[in-house]
Design an enzyme around this catalytic site. Structure first.
Site, PDB file in Angstrom:
ATOM      1  CG  ASP A  46      42.447 -41.722 -33.688  1.00  4.82           C
ATOM      2  OD1 ASP A  46      43.622 -41.356 -33.501  1.00  4.82           O
ATOM      3  OD2 ASP A  46      41.707 -41.235 -34.549  1.00  4.82           O
ATOM      4  NE  ARG A  47      42.770 -45.504 -37.915  1.00  6.06           N
ATOM      5  CZ  ARG A  47      41.491 -45.214 -37.701  1.00  6.06           C
ATOM      6  NH1 ARG A  47      40.809 -45.814 -36.750  1.00  6.06           N
ATOM      7  NH2 ARG A  47      40.878 -44.279 -38.418  1.00  6.06           N
ATOM      8  CB  CYS A  82      42.929 -45.702 -42.836  1.00  5.37           C
ATOM      9  SG  CYS A  82      43.681 -44.971 -41.349  1.00  5.37           S
ATOM     10  CB  THR A  84      47.142 -42.997 -39.818  1.00  3.80           C
ATOM     11  OG1 THR A  84      46.961 -41.635 -40.228  1.00  3.80           O
ATOM     12  CG2 THR A  84      47.959 -43.019 -38.541  1.00  3.80           C
ATOM     13  CB  ALA A  85      45.631 -48.119 -41.081  1.00  2.64           C
ATOM     14  CB  THR A 124      47.394 -38.080 -38.984  1.00  2.00           C
ATOM     15  OG1 THR A 124      48.226 -39.234 -39.238  1.00  2.00           O
ATOM     16  CG2 THR A 124      46.054 -38.231 -39.685  1.00  2.00           C
ATOM     17  CE  LYS A 164      39.874 -39.205 -38.560  1.00  2.00           C
ATOM     18  NZ  LYS A 164      39.355 -40.462 -39.138  1.00  2.00           N
ATOM     19  CB  CYS A 193      45.079 -37.646 -43.937  1.00  2.00           C
ATOM     20  SG  CYS A 193      43.684 -38.136 -42.887  1.00  2.00           S
TER      21      CYS A 193
END
Length: 232
Positions: A46-47, A82, A84-85, A124, A164, A193
């Site tokens: 998880d990022r 994604c 957050t990545a 996030t 999720k 997100c």
């Protein structure tokens, strides 16, 4: 050119991203659509947990490994559904050795073109705490507006407790955060997100939102030399 997609971060967001790429491409035959290689790696840690120091498991090695495989298989450019990545964008680009489409930058450029000056963000904790969107918006003279601590808890619940896990999103939480950001002066709100993009996919939330996933998909279509439909 071939589009490589690092997927599984999360899985439903990846499925929706590939659907958007197809829908957005101005094509009249199968052969006019982009070539895509999708590699789904849901095992990547998880990022947000890593960014916040709640986990020692870095997502970077897993993403780099996926990107290198895509490069070996013939990908010319990479998309990561994604947001957050994207906190690791520069490091990932360098280690993978292929250009990675910057979804955060694409959102800021889109908003700049629309003349927005006060932009709300739903994303996030990891994305907000790194200032990923805030810094990019500031470069373009756009003020970033983020939820209160209580509002942010609602956003995280939507992402992690609902989407999720495959549950229907708590739209009361979504609407409360929307009202709060409007009250703080937001002219528009980024769905920052890719899980939140799935809310727009299934619910009529109006035109107050800019979907980061749509911006990323449009950039991906253009990056491989295809044309985006006029209505996107």
């Amino acid at each position: 050119m071939i589009l490589g997609v690092i997927g599984g971060l999360g899985p439903m967001a990846t499925a929706y991203f590939t659907e958007l790429v197809v829908k957005m491409t101005d094509a009249s035959t199968d052969q006019e659509h982009p070539e895509m290689i999708v590699y789904s790696v849901p095992s990547v840690p998880d990022r947000t947990a890593y960014i916040l120091g709640k986990s020692d498991s870095s997502p970077v090695p897993g993403i780099v490994d996926a990107g290198r495989k895509l490069r070996e298989w013939g990908a010319d450019v990479i998309a990561m559904p994604c947001i957050t990545a994207h906190c690791f964008h520069e490091e990932l680009s360098e280690k993978i050795g292929l250009p990675i489409i910057n979804g955060v930058e694409s959102v800021a450029l889109y908003l700049c073109g629309k003349g927005v000056r006060n932009e709300g963000i739903m994303a996030t904790d990891g994305t907000l705490q790194t200032g990923l969107f805030q810094k990019e918006l500031e470069k373009h003279g756009i003020k970033a507006i983020t939820p209160s601590p209580d509002g942010q808890k609602r956003v995280m619940s939507l992402i992690y407790d609902d989407i999720k896990t495959g549950r229907e999103p708590n739209m009361e939480n979504f609407e409360k955060v929307e009202r709060e950001l409007k009250a703080l002066g937001a002219e528009n709100v980024i769905l920052g997100c890719t899980e939140l993009s799935l809310i727009k996919q299934k619910h009529d939330i109006g035109d107050f939102f800019t979907d980061a996933m749509e911006c990323l998909a449009a950039c991906a279509v253009r990056a491989v030399g295809k044309k985006v439909k006029a209505d996107f």
